[in-house]
Write a protein that holds these residues in place. Structure first.
Motif, PDB file in Angstrom:
ATOM      1  N   GLY A 226       4.724   7.644   2.376  1.00  0.00           N
ATOM      2  CA  GLY A 226       4.331   6.339   1.867  1.00  0.00           C
ATOM      3  C   GLY A 226       5.529   5.509   1.453  1.00  0.00           C
ATOM      4  N   GLY A 227       6.471   6.120   0.734  1.00  0.00           N
ATOM      5  CA  GLY A 227       7.668   5.393   0.316  1.00  0.00           C
ATOM      6  C   GLY A 227       8.535   4.982   1.484  1.00  0.00           C
TER       7      GLY A 227
ATOM      8  N   MET B 167       2.404  -7.821  -0.606  1.00  0.00           N
ATOM      9  CA  MET B 167       2.958  -6.595  -1.175  1.00  0.00           C
ATOM     10  C   MET B 167       2.541  -6.443  -2.641  1.00  0.00           C
ATOM     11  N   VAL B 168       2.615  -7.538  -3.401  1.00  0.00           N
ATOM     12  CA  VAL B 168       2.238  -7.488  -4.814  1.00  0.00           C
ATOM     13  C   VAL B 168       0.782  -7.049  -4.968  1.00  0.00           C
TER      14      VAL B 168
ATOM     15  N   GLY C  97      -5.132  -1.793  -5.780  1.00  0.00           N
ATOM     16  CA  GLY C  97      -5.662  -0.506  -5.347  1.00  0.00           C
ATOM     17  C   GLY C  97      -5.256   0.642  -6.248  1.00  0.00           C
ATOM     18  N   PRO C  98      -3.949   0.826  -6.520  1.00  0.00           N
ATOM     19  CA  PRO C  98      -3.543   1.931  -7.400  1.00  0.00           C
ATOM     20  C   PRO C  98      -4.150   1.832  -8.795  1.00  0.00           C
ATOM     21  N   ALA C  99      -4.299   0.603  -9.323  1.00  0.00           N
ATOM     22  CA  ALA C  99      -4.906   0.445 -10.645  1.00  0.00           C
ATOM     23  C   ALA C  99      -6.341   0.966 -10.647  1.00  0.00           C
ATOM     24  N   LEU C 100      -7.097   0.650  -9.592  1.00  0.00           N
ATOM     25  CA  LEU C 100      -8.477   1.124  -9.497  1.00  0.00           C
ATOM     26  C   LEU C 100      -8.533   2.646  -9.377  1.00  0.00           C
ATOM     27  N   VAL C 101      -7.617   3.212  -8.582  1.00  0.00           N
ATOM     28  CA  VAL C 101      -7.574   4.672  -8.449  1.00  0.00           C
ATOM     29  C   VAL C 101      -7.292   5.316  -9.803  1.00  0.00           C
TER      30      VAL C 101
ATOM     31  N   CYS D  90       0.833  -1.210   0.000  1.00  0.00           N
ATOM     32  CA  CYS D  90       0.000   0.000   0.000  1.00  0.00           C
ATOM     33  C   CYS D  90       0.866   1.257   0.000  1.00  0.00           C
ATOM     34  N   GLY D  91       1.990   1.205   0.719  1.00  0.00           N
ATOM     35  CA  GLY D  91       2.904   2.351   0.715  1.00  0.00           C
ATOM     36  C   GLY D  91       3.464   2.611  -0.675  1.00  0.00           C
TER      37      GLY D  91
END
Length: 290
Positions: free
Chosen positions: A199-200, A223-224, A230-234, A167-168
């Motif tokens: 986040g990083g 992690m994968v 999530g980022p793809a959906l955003v 998520c980070g």
């Protein structure tokens, strides 16, 4: 896509070096969810420093890729770094890949090829202020989740640390797209910049802890999932990421295939052991159990 794949090569190679260093830096009997001192000890390992240098190169390539490709394509390419890790571990550390794992490497490559064929350009959505502040809130929440992970049993602890790290990294992927003005004054006033840094940093801290505690395979799988779905959906819902006309199904299939192949290689989130060379000191010995 070339930059995204270059980032995957850098991250995949770095993970082998960092996993060995994290295990060597671990103190016997330590079971805290996140140990900041572990990161400091790991920084005394040359492998970890070399891994960080590769991570830096990968991050620059990742930013370039995110400025020209949809987040879902870049995220899947970064997940494919596990295929790079598997190949590097096989070459440098003598890890043995089974036939199924070599097939998984091929599956990842096939999925990325489908994504490259179907991906459109970067979406033109700028994101709302609410999305920016949400990213900052998520980055803060990741730190809290990591602090609480030490109270969990081994398997769920590894999964929580892995998901938190993913998520980070996902926050980084999204916030790179939210930063428009790169002048110094604008950067200092932009909450997306602080979300990116927090986040990083949180992701690296949680990942370093996950690499030497519990099931690293479980942590890497988490992690994968955290850095891709999530980022793809955003990107699709809020930032306008799209595919080439008529190739939506190819993009979805490629994303699923690439991520599934990466999950099949999750055990390579932990580098296998090798015997230390004669010039290596006791503090540099590998403690990985593969």
């Amino acid at each position: 896509m070339i930059c995204a794949l270059g980032a995957a090569v850098c991250f995949g190679t770095a993970s082998v070096l960092q996993a060995v260093a994290a295990r060597a830096a671990a103190e016997p009997g330590s079971d805290a969810g996140v140990d900041p001192a572990l990161l400091l000890r790991a920084l005394r390992q040359w492998r970890y420093v070399a891994g960080l240098a590769l991570d830096g190169c990968g991050f620059v390539l990742q930013i370039i890729a995110l400025r020209s490709l949809p987040i879902y394509a870049v995220g899947a390419a970064l997940a494919a770094s596990l295929a790079v890790t598997a190949v590097v571990a096989a070459r440098l550390l003598g890890a043995r890949l089974s036939g199924v794992e070599w097939t998984a490497v091929g599956v990842v490559c096939a999925g990325l090829g489908m994504l490259g064929l179907a991906s459109g350009g970067e979406g033109h959505g700028s994101g709302s202020a609410a999305l920016t502040w949400s990213m900052l809130g998520i980055a803060l929440g990741i730190l809290l989740i990591g602090a609480a992970a030490g109270r969990l049993p081994e398997r769920p602890r590894a999964l929580v640390l892995g998901l938190g790290a993913g998520c980070g990294f996902g926050v980084v992927e999204v916030t790179v797209r939210l930063i428009d003005d790169v002048s110094p004054a604008a950067l200092l006033a932009d909450p997306a910049v602080y979300a990116l840094l927090l986040g990083g940093g949180s992701a690296f801290l949680l990942l370093t802890s996950a690499l030497q505690r519990g099931s690293v395979t479980t942590a890497t799988a988490g992690m994968v999932l955290g850095e891709t779905v999530g980022p793809a959906l955003v990107g699709v819902v809020w930032l306008g990421d799209r595919t080439r006309e008529g190739l939506e199904w190819v993009a979805v299939a490629g994303f699923v295939v690439a991520v599934a192949g990466a999950l099949a290689l999750a055990r390579f989130g932990e580098a296998p052991a090798r015997a230390p060379g004669p010039a290596e000191g006791a503090g540099e010995r590998d403690h990985c159990g593969k």
